[in-house]
Scaffold this active site. Structure first.
Site, PDB file in Angstrom:
ATOM      1  CD  GLU A 308      39.663  82.602  31.908  1.00  0.00           C
ATOM      2  OE1 GLU A 308      40.836  82.284  31.781  1.00  0.00           O
ATOM      3  OE2 GLU A 308      39.093  83.432  31.157  1.00  0.00           O
ATOM      4  CG  ASP A 381      43.570  80.366  26.564  1.00  0.00           C
ATOM      5  OD1 ASP A 381      42.780  80.565  25.625  1.00  0.00           O
ATOM      6  OD2 ASP A 381      43.778  81.190  27.468  1.00  0.00           O
ATOM      7  CD  GLU A 409      45.294  85.468  25.682  1.00  0.00           C
ATOM      8  OE1 GLU A 409      44.282  85.227  24.985  1.00  0.00           O
ATOM      9  OE2 GLU A 409      45.341  85.225  26.903  1.00  0.00           O
TER      10      GLU A 409
HETATM   11  O1  GCW Z   1      42.583  82.557  28.831  1.00  0.00           O
HETATM   12  C1  GCW Z   1      41.921  83.397  28.189  1.00  0.00           C
HETATM   13  C2  GCW Z   1      42.328  84.789  28.020  1.00  0.00           C
HETATM   14  C3  GCW Z   1      41.245  85.647  28.586  1.00  0.00           C
HETATM   15  C4  GCW Z   1      39.941  85.287  27.873  1.00  0.00           C
HETATM   16  C5  GCW Z   1      39.666  83.788  28.062  1.00  0.00           C
HETATM   17  C6  GCW Z   1      38.438  83.332  27.312  1.00  0.00           C
HETATM   18  C7  GCW Z   1      38.087  86.699  27.408  1.00  0.00           C
HETATM   19  O2  GCW Z   1      43.562  85.023  28.653  1.00  0.00           O
HETATM   20  O3  GCW Z   1      41.587  86.991  28.380  1.00  0.00           O
HETATM   21  O4  GCW Z   1      38.875  86.043  28.354  1.00  0.00           O
HETATM   22  O5  GCW Z   1      40.749  83.067  27.579  1.00  0.00           O
HETATM   23  O6  GCW Z   1      38.609  82.866  26.205  1.00  0.00           O
HETATM   24  O7  GCW Z   1      37.352  83.439  27.831  1.00  0.00           O
END
Ligand code: GCW
Length: 705
Positions: A308, A381, A409
Site C-alpha cells: 500500500e 483483510d 474496521e
Molecule cells: O487494508 C488495510 C487497512 C489499512 C491498514 C492496512 C494494513 C494500516 O484498511 O488502514 O493500514 O490494512 O494492515 O497495513
C-alpha cells in the site's frame, strides 16, 4: 425544627437521585477490573478471609504492582483492604517464588517458565492459605490477576489448584496510532498517547492501560501505526516512547515501534535505503544502539514494507528477507526482534488473496533467527469471515506471528455489537495441516481498539474484544464462549440468568454480522476507503483489487471468485488435503463457498434452496438476529446499571438500522445483476438501488492522518 425538616428533605432528594443500590454510575472506564459487586455467598465469605497478603520485601516495582492490585481488588469486592504481612495467618494470600516458598510444599517450578503461575489453596501449619506461585515477579503479577478473576467468576477459592503457562511467547497489541493522535481504523476517540505532552506529562490512563493488558497477560505493545512516520525514530520521540516504557515496565509490557523502511534517507540524509548498502546498515545499527540506550528493554521493530505504497526493500530490487535481515542484524546484539508483515499486495496481482503466499513462501528459511513474519488471519483483510491464511503451515523454517484485528474496521466500527471471540477461535483452531494455526505461531498481535473514549473502546461490548484477544493469545485453547462468560461476570453482572443471556447474545453476534454483510464467503463489499456500509456496486477505483466487483464477480451467470484450479488456483497454496477439498464446491465449507468458487445462481445449496434464494435468506437471517439481540437486551433492563443498559440499547438500535441497510442495498444490487425475481414472500428493499449508491460518508472515522 425547620432546619431539621429541610435537612431531611435534602437527604430524601439525594436518596431519590441515587441509582438503585446507590452504586456509582458506571461509565465503563474500569473495564473488567471493576471489583465492585460483592459476589454471592459462599464466595463472599471466602473472599472476606483474604485479609493479609504475604510477600517478599523489599518488593520490586512488579511485585508492588501485584500487591497493589490484590489490595485494590479485595477492597473493592469486600469493602476491606488487606494488609501486607510477614506471617502466613489464616486466610492469607501468599505470593511466592522459589526464593521464599514455604518448605515442604511441592510446586512445579520447572514447568512454569518465566510467565507461568500456580494458584493453590492448602493448609500450612494448620492455617488455610492460598499460594500464588511463580518463578518471577511478573509471573506473580499474572497470578494475582488470575486469582482476582477466579474470585469474580465463581471458582471455589477454597479448592484452588490451577496452573497457567502461556502457550505463545509474544502477545502484543499493535496500535495504528499516528503521531498527531489520529488513529487509523480507530473508532474510540483519539490516540491515548499524548505525544505532544510526553515525556514530561504522564496521563493516568497509561498505568490503567498497562494494568488492563497485564491482567490478560499481554507482554508487548507497538505504539505507532505501521504506516509509520520516520519521526517516531528521532531522539525526541524515543524519549517519549521511553517514558511510556517506564510506566509499562513493572507490568511486564515491552515497548516496540513501527519502523519506516526509508528512515535512513529521511532522517539520516542518505541517498538510499537499500538494505545491502553498507552505509544504510551502519545507520540502522547506530539507530538500534541509540534506541537501546534510551529503552534498554525495547522489544523491536514492526515493519510494513512494499505494501500500500510503503517503502521497502523491493524499491531497490531486494526481497523481504534482505530487508528484514538488515534490521534484525542491527537489533540482534540487544536481543531485539523484527516483526515483518506479510500483508502485501501489488496493483498487478491477478488474485490479491494469493500474493502474500507467492512473495513470502519462497523465502522460507531465509530470514534471520530474530525475524518473525507477521501474517493476518486471512489473505484479504480482516473480513467478517475469511478462510485461514495459506501461509500458516507453509513456512516451517520461519517463525510466524498471527495478526488479528480487534478494532472492527470491516465489522461495523464500534457501533455494532460483534463479539470477536468466535472469529479468533475459528482461526486459532483451524488446522492447515496436522497442527493448528495457534501451534504454528510464536507471536500473536492484535490491532488495538483503544482510544480516549471514557470507555476505552468506543462501546461497552467492544471492550470484550480486547479482553478476548488477550485471554486467547495467552491460551488459544480457551473456548470463546467461556471467555465471554468470564468477561460478562467481571464487567456487567454475576447473576446467572443474565450472564447466560448476555453470553448467548455475544456468541450469536459474529454469525449475525457475517449474514447481514458478507454471507457464504463473500468479502470486501464495504464502502470505499472508510469501509462503512455496503457498496458492492463499486467498480471504478484505480486499482482492480480495490473494487468490490473484483471480489464478488457477480453477473448474469452467477457470483463468487473462482480460486479453484479452473480459476486463479489460489487453492494450490494450501496443503494438499485442503487444496483438494477447496477445489470443488461440493467439498468446500459452505461458509467459504463464494470465496473459492464462482457458481450459477441456481446452484443447489445444502438447504435445498438455490444459491440466490440462500443468499437472500442469509441477509434476512442477519437482520433478524440483530432484532433478537435487541429483544434480549431489552429483557435485561434492571439487571444492568441504567447508564450502560441505555448505551448498549442505543447502539443496538443503530446496528439494526444498519443491518437492514446492508441487507437491502446488497439484495437490490445483486438482484440488479442477477436479473432474478425475489424469492416468494421476501420483503423488497426499502429503497431503489440508486438511493443506496448515492450515500456518501465523507467524515467517517478511522481514516487516520
Ligand atoms: O487494508 C488495510 C487497512 C489499512 C491498514 C492496512 C494494513 C494500516 O484498511 O488502514 O493500514 O490494512 O494492515 O497495513
Amino acid at each position: 425544627m425547620k432546619i431539621w425538616i429541610q435537612a431531611l428533605a435534602g437527604l430524601l432528594l439525594v436518596a431519590l437521585l441515587q441509582p438503585a443500590g446507590s452504586a456509582p454510575v458506571e461509565d465503563g472506564y474500569d473495564l473488567w477490573l471493576r471489583y465492585r459487586a460483592l459476589p454471592p455467598a459462599p464466595q463472599a465469605q471466602l473472599l472476606a478471609r483474604a485479609r493479609r497478603i504475604v510477600h517478599a520485601e523489599p518488593a520490586s516495582p512488579t511485585l508492588q504492582a501485584a500487591v497493589a492490585e490484590l489490595k485494590r481488588g479485595v477492597a473493592g469486592l469486600t469493602g476491606r483492604e488487606p494488609a501486607s504481612s510477614a506471617q502466613p495467618v489464616d486466610g492469607a494470600l501468599m505470593l511466592v517464588t522459589p526464593a521464599n516458598a514455604p518448605a515442604g510444599v511441592e510446586l512445579p517450578w520447572g514447568q512454569l517458565g518465566r510467565e507461568g503461575h500456580v494458584l493453590r489453596s492448602l493448609r500450612l501449619g494448620g492455617r488455610a492459605v492460598t499460594l500464588i506461585a511463580a518463578n518471577t515477579d511478573v509471573g506473580l503479577l499474572y497470578g494475582s490477576f488470575a486469582w482476582l478473576r477466579a474470585a469474580q467468576t465463581g471458582i471455589d477459592l477454597s479448592r484452588l489448584d490451577q496452573r497457567a503457562v502461556p502457550q505463545v511467547g509474544l502477545r502484543l497489541l499493535n496500535h495504528w496510532d499516528n503521531l498527531d493522535r489520529t488513529v487509523e481504523r480507530g473508532y474510540a476517540g483519539a490516540s491515548i498517547w499524548d505525544w505532544w505532552k510526553l515525556p514530561g506529562i504522564l496521563d493516568a490512563r497509561y498505568k490503567d492501560y498497562a494494568r488492563a493488558n497485564a491482567s490478560l497477560g499481554l507482554n508487548g505493545t507497538v505504539l505507532n501505526n505501521v504506516n509509520a512516520k520516520a519521526d517516531s525514530l528521532t531522539a525526541p520521540f524515543l524519549a517519549k516512547a521511553a517514558a511510556l516504557a517506564h510506566v509499562f515496565r513493572p507490568y511486564g509490557i515491552k515497548v516496540w515501534l513501527s519502523a519506516r523502511f526509508s528512515a535512513p534517507v529521511e532522517l539520516g540524509g542518505l541517498t538510499t535505503a537499500d538494505p545491502l548498502d553498507p552505509a544504510v546498515r551502519a545507520w540502522w545499527k547506530a539507530k538500534a544502539d541509540e534506541i537501546y540506550r534510551t529503552i534498554p528493554d525495547f522489544g523491536g521493530f514492526l515493519v510494513k514494507a512494499n505494501s500500500e505504497g510503503q517503502p521497502g526493500p523491493q524499491d531497490y530490487g531486494r526481497n523481504h528477507a534482505d530487508g528484514a535481515n538488515m534490521l534484525a542484524e542491527a537489533l540482534a546484539p540487544h536481543g531485539g526482534r523484527v516483526m515483518w508483515r506479510a500483508f502485501v499486495y501489488a496493483p498487478d496481482a491477478s488474485d490479491r488473496a494469493a500474493q502474500g503466499h507467492a512473495e513470502f513462501q519462497p523465502l522460507d528459511g531465509r530470514f534471520a533467527a530474530n525475524v518473525i513474519v507477521q501474517v493476518k488471519n486471512g489473505a484479504i483483510d480482516f473480513q467478517p469471515r475469511e478462510p485461514f491464511h495459506p501461509l500458516f503451515g507453509a513456512m516451517p523454517r520461519t517463525p510466524l506471528a498471527l495478526e488479528l484485528q480487534i478494532t472492527k474496521e470491516y465489522l461495523g466500527f464500534s457501533t455494532h455489537l460483534v463479539y470477536l471471540g468466535p472469529l479468533f477461535e475459528e482461526v486459532l483452531r483451524a488446522r492447515p495441516d496436522g497442527a493448528t494455526v495457534a501451534q504454528h505461531v510464536q507471536a500473536i498481535a492484535g490491532v488495538a481498539n483503544v482510544g480516549t473514549d471514557r470507555n476505552w473502546s468506543g462501546s461497552d461490548f467492544d471492550q470484550a474484544n480486547w479482553y478476548a484477544f488477550g485471554r486467547m493469545a495467552w491460551d488459544p485453547g480457551l473456548a470463546s464462549a467461556d471467555v465471554a462468560r468470564e468477561w460478562v461476570q467481571q464487567t456487567f453482572t454475576s447473576a446467572p440468568r443474565a450472564v447466560d443471556s448476555i453470553v448467548a447474545m455475544m456468541t450469536a453476534s459474529r454469525e449475525a454480522v457475517v449474514d447481514y454483510m458478507t454471507p457464504l464467503g463473500l468479502h470486501h463489499l464495504m464502502g470505499t476507503g472508510h469501509h462503512h456500509g455496503p457498496a458492492p456496486w463499486v467498480d471504478n477505483l484505480e486499482r482492480a483489487d480495490w473494487n468490490p466487483v473484483y471480489f464478488h464477480r457477480a453477473g448474469r451467470d452467477g457470483i463468487g471468485f473462482d480460486r479453484s484450479p479452473r480459476g486463479s488456483n489460489a487453492v494450490a497454496q494450501y496443503a494438499p488435503a485442503w487444496a483438494a477439498r477447496l477445489s470443488r464446491p461440493e467439498t468446500t465449507p459452505e461458509a467459504w463457498l463464494l470465496w473459492f468458487h464462482h457458481l450459477p445462481w441456481d446452484y443447489r445449496m445444502a438447504s435445498g434452496r438455490s444459491l440466490w434464494a440462500e443468499l437472500v435468506a442469509r441477509y434476512d437471517r442477519g437482520v433478524e438476529s440483530v432484532g433478537a439481540l435487541r429483544v434480549q437486551w431489552a429483557g435485561l433492563r434492571g439487571h444492568i446499571d441504567a447508564r450502560r443498559h441505555a448505551d448498549v440499547a442505543a447502539h443496538l438500535a443503530v446496528q439494526e438500522q444498519e443491518a437492514r441497510w446492508w441487507r437491502d442495498a446488497c439484495i437490490a444490487y445483486f438482484q440488479s445483476v442477477s436479473g432474478l425475481p425475489l424469492p416468494a414472500g421476501v420483503r423488497p428493499p426499502e429503497q431503489p438501488l440508486d438511493a443506496y449508491k448515492a450515500l456518501r460518508f465523507n467524515f467517517a472515522p478511522g481514516r487516520g492522518g
